[in-house]
Design an enzyme around this catalytic site. Structure first.
Site, PDB file in Angstrom:
ATOM      1  N   LYS A 269     -14.121  15.127  11.563  1.00 28.77           N
ATOM      2  CA  LYS A 269     -14.979  15.218  10.373  1.00 28.77           C
ATOM      3  C   LYS A 269     -16.048  16.295  10.521  1.00 28.77           C
ATOM      4  O   LYS A 269     -16.525  16.842   9.527  1.00 28.77           O
ATOM      5  CB  LYS A 269     -15.607  13.852  10.047  1.00 28.77           C
ATOM      6  CG  LYS A 269     -14.571  12.844   9.563  1.00 28.77           C
ATOM      7  CD  LYS A 269     -15.165  11.664   8.822  1.00 28.77           C
ATOM      8  CE  LYS A 269     -14.054  10.759   8.292  1.00 28.77           C
ATOM      9  NZ  LYS A 269     -14.530   9.561   7.606  1.00 28.77           N
TER      10      LYS A 269
ATOM     11  N   LYS B  19      -2.552  11.958   8.270  1.00 28.91           N
ATOM     12  CA  LYS B  19      -2.530  10.640   7.625  1.00 28.91           C
ATOM     13  C   LYS B  19      -2.845  10.797   6.138  1.00 28.91           C
ATOM     14  O   LYS B  19      -3.511  11.758   5.733  1.00 28.91           O
ATOM     15  CB  LYS B  19      -3.505   9.680   8.300  1.00 28.91           C
ATOM     16  CG  LYS B  19      -4.978   9.952   8.069  1.00 28.91           C
ATOM     17  CD  LYS B  19      -5.826   8.719   8.429  1.00 28.91           C
ATOM     18  CE  LYS B  19      -7.187   8.799   7.771  1.00 28.91           C
ATOM     19  NZ  LYS B  19      -7.824   7.547   7.475  1.00 28.91           N
TER      20      LYS B  19
ATOM     21  N   LYS C 150      -8.226   9.904   1.694  1.00 26.24           N
ATOM     22  CA  LYS C 150      -9.006  10.102   0.475  1.00 26.24           C
ATOM     23  C   LYS C 150      -9.564  11.517   0.417  1.00 26.24           C
ATOM     24  O   LYS C 150      -9.814  12.058  -0.646  1.00 26.24           O
ATOM     25  CB  LYS C 150     -10.222   9.169   0.465  1.00 26.24           C
ATOM     26  CG  LYS C 150      -9.903   7.714   0.339  1.00 26.24           C
ATOM     27  CD  LYS C 150     -11.226   6.944   0.212  1.00 26.24           C
ATOM     28  CE  LYS C 150     -11.233   5.754   1.121  1.00 26.24           C
ATOM     29  NZ  LYS C 150     -12.537   5.156   1.303  1.00 26.24           N
TER      30      LYS C 150
HETATM   31  P1  ATP Z   1      -9.794   8.203   4.391  1.00 23.37           P
HETATM   32  O1  ATP Z   1      -9.423   8.955   5.622  1.00 23.37           O
HETATM   33  O2  ATP Z   1      -8.701   8.139   3.403  1.00 23.37           O
HETATM   34  O3  ATP Z   1     -11.107   8.645   3.807  1.00 23.37           O
HETATM   35  P2  ATP Z   1     -11.009   6.105   5.755  1.00 23.37           P
HETATM   36  O4  ATP Z   1     -10.308   5.523   6.917  1.00 23.37           O
HETATM   37  O5  ATP Z   1     -12.075   7.101   6.072  1.00 23.37           O
HETATM   38  O6  ATP Z   1      -9.945   6.705   4.798  1.00 23.37           O
HETATM   39  P3  ATP Z   1     -11.810   3.579   4.513  1.00 23.37           P
HETATM   40  O7  ATP Z   1     -11.628   3.403   3.071  1.00 23.37           O
HETATM   41  O8  ATP Z   1     -13.090   3.092   5.036  1.00 23.37           O
HETATM   42  O9  ATP Z   1     -11.674   5.100   4.783  1.00 23.37           O
HETATM   43  O10 ATP Z   1     -10.631   2.884   5.283  1.00 23.37           O
HETATM   44  C1  ATP Z   1     -10.314   1.549   5.039  1.00 23.37           C
HETATM   45  C2  ATP Z   1      -9.177   1.122   5.916  1.00 23.37           C
HETATM   46  O11 ATP Z   1      -7.981   1.859   5.607  1.00 23.37           O
HETATM   47  C3  ATP Z   1      -9.412   1.314   7.408  1.00 23.37           C
HETATM   48  O12 ATP Z   1      -9.051   0.125   8.076  1.00 23.37           O
HETATM   49  C4  ATP Z   1      -8.482   2.433   7.786  1.00 23.37           C
HETATM   50  O13 ATP Z   1      -8.035   2.306   9.116  1.00 23.37           O
HETATM   51  C5  ATP Z   1      -7.340   2.243   6.803  1.00 23.37           C
HETATM   52  N1  ATP Z   1      -6.593   3.482   6.551  1.00 23.37           N
HETATM   53  C6  ATP Z   1      -7.107   4.652   6.087  1.00 23.37           C
HETATM   54  N2  ATP Z   1      -6.133   5.569   5.956  1.00 23.37           N
HETATM   55  C7  ATP Z   1      -4.979   4.971   6.347  1.00 23.37           C
HETATM   56  C8  ATP Z   1      -3.613   5.397   6.436  1.00 23.37           C
HETATM   57  N3  ATP Z   1      -3.253   6.629   6.088  1.00 23.37           N
HETATM   58  N4  ATP Z   1      -2.684   4.515   6.870  1.00 23.37           N
HETATM   59  C9  ATP Z   1      -3.036   3.266   7.208  1.00 23.37           C
HETATM   60  N5  ATP Z   1      -4.303   2.797   7.159  1.00 23.37           N
HETATM   61  C10 ATP Z   1      -5.269   3.628   6.731  1.00 23.37           C
END
Ligand code: ATP
Ligand code: LTN
Length: 327
Positions: free
Chosen positions: A113, A195, A198
């Site tokens: 990040k 992955k 968002k």
């Molecule tokens: P992003 O990277 O999309 O911003 P994040 O992990 O930063 O996602 P959160 O919304 O806080 O944002 O994540 C919520 C949950 O979703 C966490 O438990 C995270 O591990 C899971 N998660 C996020 N992306 C994935 C993915 N591509 N596959 C499986 N689980 C995911």
């Protein structure tokens, strides 16, 4: 015997996607009967990257609706906003004094990040896993259901809890991580090396939970595939593996049933069936989401905050007492 406790949370930053759903939310819903469950909307975490205040406010309440529409039942589970429980920020200070620079510097998500420029990265972004550790430890959590990307943060949480317990006496339960066998790392439809996220600039890589049927069908049709024709769970062909995993999770079929279903069929037919299955899977969620009005969401969050505060304040008081902080 009292039930074991689970705790998890998601950030109210943008629209949730199928990765969030299959990697996390789906499991929260499945676990809520068996466990004493607490689900947090981690709005203070969102401040680690720049946010527009208006959007953050809206996304926070939208995320509460997502939890409810996904099937989290407020009569079984506590749903609350992180900012409603001041103990999260307070314990974070204590644990920042427990954590070491070196162990935070090793966090791969920080490195990602910060995009290589750690000098300019926010101190909040750097210390974010300590806030996450506080979330978990305040509730004497036994199990934390998350996607694969959070595994390293869970290891840090355990290390901080063990260090505090060793230095000051038993205070925190040491949490275990729960990572689903399938779905813990749903990949981008455009680049299976990444992955589904968002924050991906390429929106075509993610299926958002509020995408309409046409958008879902289009994104799946355009999804990249691997060379070869066979539709199988082959790790060396990550694009097809990812699409088949999504199919498996949304249909509830076994691996073998999925493979048998597509034996002798081409990518075109596979994608069409997958799109139909995803659209059907998200339909009840999409129908539900509009049904929660602002007043009932506010009430659920208020009740949740009250329950959360009573548990969290007890743990914080214990930690302060052990440290010699007079309250
Ligand atoms: P992003 O990277 O999309 O911003 P994040 O992990 O930063 O996602 P959160 O919304 O806080 O944002 O994540 C919520 C949950 O979703 C966490 O438990 C995270 O591990 C899971 N998660 C996020 N992306 C994935 C993915 N591509 N596959 C499986 N689980 C995911
Ligand atoms: N860091 C997580 C969100 C998160 C979380 C938590 C998950 C914050 N606190 C406590 C589980 C338990 C993320 O960015 N996905």
């Amino acid at each position: 015997m009292s039930k074991k406790r689970i705790f998890s949370g998601a950030q109210p930053t943008g629209r949730l996607h199928l990765g969030n759903y299959l990697g996390a939310l789906k499991n929260w819903v499945e676990l809520q009967d068996e466990y004493d469950s607490i689900f947090c909307i981690v709005n203070l975490h969102a401040l680690t990257l720049p946010q527009d205040p208006k959007t953050l406010r809206k996304s926070t309440l939208d995320l509460a609706r997502v939890y409810l529409a996904a099937g989290i039942d407020p009569s079984k589970a506590v749903i609350f906003l992180q900012s409603d429980v001041p103990a999260h920020a307070e314990l974070t200070w204590v644990l920042l004094c427990t954590a070491r620079m070196g162990e935070l510097e090793r966090m791969t998500q920080f490195k990602d990040k910060a995009k290589g420029n750690t000098e300019r990265a926010g101190v909040g972004l750097f210390s974010y896993p300590v806030l996450m550790a506080s979330d978990i430890l305040l509730y004497q959590t036994n199990l934390v259901p998350v996607g694969h990307d959070q595994k390293q943060h869970l290891e840090l949480t355990r290390d901080l809890a063990e260090r505090f317990n060793r230095d000051f006496g038993e205070t925190f339960t040491i949490p275990e991580v729960f990572i689903p066998k399938a779905g813990a790392r749903i990949r981008s439809l455009q680049d299976p090396a990444k992955k589904m996220s968002k924050s991906d600039e390429n929106e075509a890589g993610a299926i958002f939970l509020d995408d309409g049927a046409d958008a879902i069908a289009k994104k799946i049709k355009r999804a990249v595939t691997d060379s070869g024709t066979e539709i199988s769970f082959d790790e060396s062909r990550p694009a097809i593996h990812n699409l088949l995993t999504i199919y498996q999770l949304v249909t509830g079929k076994s691996e073998q049933e999925c493979v048998d279903n597509f034996a002798g069929k081409g990518y075109g037919q596979f994608k069409a069936e997958l799109a139909d299955a995803v659209i059907e899977y998200l339909r009840p969620f999409q129908e539900q989401i509009a049904s929660f009005d602002d007043a009932s969401v506010a009430k659920i969050l208020q009740d949740g905050a009250e329950k959360a505060r009573s548990i969290a304040s007890e743990t914080l008081a214990d930690a302060y007492a052990k440290l010699g902080i007079v309250t």
